[in-house]
Design a protein around this motif. Structure first.
Motif, PDB file in Angstrom:
ATOM      1  N   LEU A 270       0.803  -1.220   0.000  1.00  0.00           N
ATOM      2  CA  LEU A 270       0.000   0.000   0.000  1.00  0.00           C
ATOM      3  C   LEU A 270       0.836   1.269   0.000  1.00  0.00           C
ATOM      4  CD1 LEU A 270      -2.725  -1.137   2.563  1.00  0.00           C
ATOM      5  CD2 LEU A 270      -3.084  -0.682   0.134  1.00  0.00           C
ATOM      6  N   ALA A 271       2.131   1.129  -0.202  1.00  0.00           N
ATOM      7  CA  ALA A 271       3.007   2.309  -0.217  1.00  0.00           C
ATOM      8  C   ALA A 271       2.587   3.259  -1.344  1.00  0.00           C
ATOM      9  CB  ALA A 271       4.457   1.885  -0.402  1.00  0.00           C
ATOM     10  N   LYS A 272       2.644   4.555  -1.063  1.00  0.00           N
ATOM     11  CA  LYS A 272       2.230   5.555  -2.058  1.00  0.00           C
ATOM     12  C   LYS A 272       3.152   5.545  -3.276  1.00  0.00           C
ATOM     13  CE  LYS A 272      -0.803   7.078   0.971  1.00  0.00           C
ATOM     14  NZ  LYS A 272      -2.217   6.658   0.887  1.00  0.00           N
ATOM     15  N   SER A 273       4.433   5.340  -3.054  1.00  0.00           N
ATOM     16  CA  SER A 273       5.402   5.324  -4.150  1.00  0.00           C
ATOM     17  C   SER A 273       5.613   3.909  -4.672  1.00  0.00           C
ATOM     18  CB  SER A 273       6.746   5.887  -3.673  1.00  0.00           C
ATOM     19  OG  SER A 273       7.753   5.697  -4.653  1.00  0.00           O
ATOM     20  N   PRO A 274       5.546   3.691  -5.977  1.00  0.00           N
ATOM     21  CA  PRO A 274       5.761   2.353  -6.534  1.00  0.00           C
ATOM     22  C   PRO A 274       7.097   1.742  -6.126  1.00  0.00           C
ATOM     23  CG  PRO A 274       4.880   3.812  -8.214  1.00  0.00           C
ATOM     24  CD  PRO A 274       5.209   4.674  -7.029  1.00  0.00           C
ATOM     25  N   GLY A 275       8.104   2.568  -5.971  1.00  0.00           N
ATOM     26  CA  GLY A 275       9.423   2.052  -5.613  1.00  0.00           C
ATOM     27  C   GLY A 275       9.496   1.476  -4.221  1.00  0.00           C
ATOM     28  N   ASP A 276       8.516   1.810  -3.359  1.00  0.00           N
ATOM     29  CA  ASP A 276       8.511   1.302  -1.982  1.00  0.00           C
ATOM     30  C   ASP A 276       7.681   0.035  -1.834  1.00  0.00           C
ATOM     31  OD1 ASP A 276      10.095   3.432  -1.153  1.00  0.00           O
ATOM     32  OD2 ASP A 276       8.369   4.709  -0.674  1.00  0.00           O
ATOM     33  N   ARG A 277       7.043  -0.414  -2.891  1.00  0.00           N
ATOM     34  CA  ARG A 277       6.232  -1.628  -2.846  1.00  0.00           C
ATOM     35  C   ARG A 277       7.068  -2.839  -3.274  1.00  0.00           C
ATOM     36  NH1 ARG A 277       2.113   1.220  -6.889  1.00  0.00           N
ATOM     37  NH2 ARG A 277       1.690   3.077  -5.612  1.00  0.00           N
ATOM     38  N   PRO A 278       6.560  -4.058  -3.030  1.00  0.00           N
ATOM     39  CA  PRO A 278       7.167  -5.219  -3.690  1.00  0.00           C
ATOM     40  C   PRO A 278       7.141  -4.977  -5.196  1.00  0.00           C
ATOM     41  CG  PRO A 278       5.616  -5.924  -2.000  1.00  0.00           C
ATOM     42  CD  PRO A 278       5.456  -4.435  -2.129  1.00  0.00           C
ATOM     43  N   ILE A 285       4.799 -13.484  -3.307  1.00  0.00           N
ATOM     44  CA  ILE A 285       4.716 -14.928  -3.076  1.00  0.00           C
ATOM     45  C   ILE A 285       5.848 -15.390  -2.160  1.00  0.00           C
ATOM     46  CG2 ILE A 285       4.922 -17.190  -4.188  1.00  0.00           C
ATOM     47  CD1 ILE A 285       3.512 -15.972  -6.634  1.00  0.00           C
ATOM     48  N   LYS A 286       7.053 -14.905  -2.423  1.00  0.00           N
ATOM     49  CA  LYS A 286       8.203 -15.293  -1.596  1.00  0.00           C
ATOM     50  C   LYS A 286       8.009 -14.870  -0.150  1.00  0.00           C
ATOM     51  CE  LYS A 286      11.703 -15.198  -5.271  1.00  0.00           C
ATOM     52  NZ  LYS A 286      12.933 -14.535  -5.769  1.00  0.00           N
ATOM     53  N   GLN A 287       7.456 -13.683   0.056  1.00  0.00           N
ATOM     54  CA  GLN A 287       7.272 -13.190   1.418  1.00  0.00           C
ATOM     55  C   GLN A 287       6.109 -13.885   2.130  1.00  0.00           C
ATOM     56  OE1 GLN A 287       7.784  -8.930   2.200  1.00  0.00           O
ATOM     57  NE2 GLN A 287       8.417  -8.653   0.066  1.00  0.00           N
ATOM     58  N   LEU A 288       5.172 -14.449   1.368  1.00  0.00           N
ATOM     59  CA  LEU A 288       4.065 -15.193   1.966  1.00  0.00           C
ATOM     60  C   LEU A 288       4.485 -16.609   2.385  1.00  0.00           C
ATOM     61  CD1 LEU A 288       1.094 -14.341  -0.429  1.00  0.00           C
ATOM     62  CD2 LEU A 288       1.364 -13.564   1.931  1.00  0.00           C
ATOM     63  N   LYS A 289       5.528 -17.121   1.775  1.00  0.00           N
ATOM     64  CA  LYS A 289       5.907 -18.519   1.967  1.00  0.00           C
ATOM     65  C   LYS A 289       6.096 -18.907   3.440  1.00  0.00           C
ATOM     66  CE  LYS A 289       9.502 -21.861   0.904  1.00  0.00           C
ATOM     67  NZ  LYS A 289      10.810 -22.082   0.274  1.00  0.00           N
ATOM     68  N   PRO A 290       6.815 -18.140   4.271  1.00  0.00           N
ATOM     69  CA  PRO A 290       6.978 -18.559   5.671  1.00  0.00           C
ATOM     70  C   PRO A 290       5.654 -18.665   6.422  1.00  0.00           C
ATOM     71  CG  PRO A 290       8.545 -16.824   5.090  1.00  0.00           C
ATOM     72  CD  PRO A 290       7.577 -16.919   3.965  1.00  0.00           C
ATOM     73  N   PHE A 291       4.705 -17.804   6.095  1.00  0.00           N
ATOM     74  CA  PHE A 291       3.407 -17.862   6.785  1.00  0.00           C
ATOM     75  C   PHE A 291       2.610 -19.081   6.329  1.00  0.00           C
ATOM     76  CE2 PHE A 291       4.436 -13.292   6.049  1.00  0.00           C
ATOM     77  CZ  PHE A 291       4.812 -12.995   7.346  1.00  0.00           C
ATOM     78  N   GLU A 292       2.718 -19.431   5.054  1.00  0.00           N
ATOM     79  CA  GLU A 292       2.036 -20.624   4.553  1.00  0.00           C
ATOM     80  C   GLU A 292       2.559 -21.870   5.240  1.00  0.00           C
ATOM     81  OE1 GLU A 292       0.978 -20.129   0.033  1.00  0.00           O
ATOM     82  OE2 GLU A 292       3.020 -19.479   0.357  1.00  0.00           O
ATOM     83  N   GLU A 293       3.867 -21.965   5.369  1.00  0.00           N
ATOM     84  CA  GLU A 293       4.475 -23.138   5.998  1.00  0.00           C
ATOM     85  C   GLU A 293       4.060 -23.255   7.459  1.00  0.00           C
ATOM     86  OE1 GLU A 293       8.549 -22.272   5.243  1.00  0.00           O
ATOM     87  OE2 GLU A 293       8.582 -23.359   3.330  1.00  0.00           O
TER      88      GLU A 293
END
Length: 462
Positions: A270-278, A285-293
């Protein structure tokens, strides 16, 4: 109320309209039956008669083409199979019939529990990643930005072998990014889900969809929006997206408990600047992986492994077998019917046992697909017992897509053997037999398997 005059119509002597599924600004969607294929259900979307100008016709056809090309590569994007114009010069396209609920309907009932949120979010990201990777346009690969990611454009259906499946719908205002074309220069989208740069009419890339995804992720968990506009107008939402910081998950839903790192991920989207987002859906997907496991017990291989490290060494393969070589050795099994079918079967050669799919089609279709693009995907289903859905798509611009699917039962030695062969070889053969002459193999193709998929196949045997 008068009945819909379209009900009962038959298009192209094959698609019989049986009921209205829904309608929106672009047109109406009907449930239909494909009478040439035994009444298989499909959905048919018509362009609204109020939009019958050349610009909207072009956009409608572009939507159909985009979904046709993306749908064959990702099961998380609605698949379009046909396009046409009826006797009144109204364009329509035919797509897969999906039975389920929109994500907006699901959220309205109650916020999603964390395991369900993680499962559906990952699938949506897989669909977005496929779109962002692009489609071929005039010889070059052009990324697709959806520009209208929101819960009502996500349909959640149920598959007997794979459970819940999320599908991205409505590419009607999607943007094809070409190096030599004018980019977005006006606002199109849904106010509450639009990125700051989208509202300004700036050039867009994948990060704009990531912002919309962030709004949707927040809503999926809390049932509320991260931002509140003072007025439901362009100006009100412009100020909210540009100036208002998103509220915390706890502010929106005081009873919600999620890991701080997950909230950080959502806020970064939700960062206002595109450069601050994934910078990509794959990064999400990579950042979600630990929570999925951690939160999804018995997570299937396609979800749990994701982007694993390259552990399987790349080996050089021997030259592929030719049609003549295999044609002399194999004919269609006597215990298999003569018809449009496919089944997995290892073949024994001087190179050892090789994984293969045996396919029977008409002689004409085999000829039309002698030079085609091949895609594959392997989906692991842990219930009701471990099995692997093996999908292969053959695509040509003229003939369209032909889907081949096989199931491997991982509880049987045969299923385990085939899975192991696929993992170790990194490729498989497609043996084509013509219905008119099944005594010999008419053609042989090779389909390579991505390294990451080889790792998943190997993991599924553990």
């Amino acid at each position: 109320m008068p009945s819909d005059p379209n009900i009962g119509r038959i298009l192209q002597n094959r698609y019989q309209l049986v009921g209205l599924l829904g309608q929106g600004a672009m047109g109406k969607v009907y449930e239909a039956r494909n009478n040439l294929l035994g009444g298989v259900p499909v959905a048919v979307k018509f362009l609204s008669q109020t939009l019958l100008n050349q610009k909207m016709r072009d956009r409608f056809m572009r939507e159909a083409t985009t979904c046709a090309l993306l749908g064959q590569r990702s099961m998380h994007i609605v698949n379009v199979t046909d396009y046409g114009v009826d006797e009144d010069e109204i364009p329509y396209y035919v797509m897969e019939y999906l039975k389920g609920d929109s994500l907006s309907e699901i959220i309205m009932r109650q916020p999603l529990p964390l395991p369900r949120f993680l499962n559906l979010t990952r699938q949506i990201c897989l669909g977005l990643q496929c779109a962002h990777e692009g489609i071929p346009v005039d010889g070059e690969i052009c990324p697709i930005v959806h520009r209208d990611i929101k819960p009502s454009n996500i349909l959640v259906t149920r598959d007997l072998s794979m459970g819940e499946v999320a599908k991205i719908l409505d590419f009607g205002i999607a943007k094809t990014l070409q190096a030599d074309s004018n980019q977005t220069n006006c606002f199109m989208g849904t106010l509450a889900y639009s990125s700051p740069e989208q509202m300004e009419g700036h050039e867009l890339d994948a990060r704009s969809d990531i912002y919309s995804l962030g709004v949707m992720m927040f809503q999926m968990l809390t049932g509320k929006m991260p931002l509140n506009a003072d007025t439901h107008s362009f100006g009100g939402w412009y100020r909210a997206h540009h100036q208002q910081p998103p509220r915390s998950l706890a502010e929106a839903n005081s009873s919600l408990r999620v890991p701080k790192a997950l909230e950080t991920l959502i806020m970064s989207c939700l960062a206002k600047s595109p450069g601050d987002r994934p910078q990509s859906a794959n990064e999400v997907i990579k950042q979600l992986k630990p929570f999925e496991e951690r939160y999804i017990p018995g997570l299937n291989v396609a979800t749990a492994i994701g982007d694993t490290l390259n552990k399987v060494p790349v080996t050089k393969t021997k030259p592929p077998l030719t049609s003549d070589t295999i044609g002399r050795a194999y004919s269609w099994p006597a215990n298999k019917p003569i018809g449009d079918i496919s089944f997995p079967n290892p073949i024994r050669t001087d190179q050892g046992m090789l994984p293969s799919i045996w396919v029977m089609l008409s002689e004409q279709e085999i000829f039309s697909r002698q030079a085609c693009t091949r895609y594959n995907q392997f989906l692991f289903a842990p219930a009701p017992h471990p099995s692997l859905l093996w999908l292969t798509v053959l695509y040509t611009r003229k003939a369209g897509a032909r889907w081949l699917s096989c199931y491997l039962d991982l509880k049987t030695p045969q299923g385990q053997q085939m899975t192991r062969l696929l993992s170790e070889s990194g490729q498989y053969r497609l043996l084509f037999f013509a219905k008119e002459e099944p005594q010999r193999c008419a053609n042989v193709m090779t389909s390579t398997i991505a390294l990451a998929q080889c790792e998943r196949l190997n993991f599924s045997l553990d």
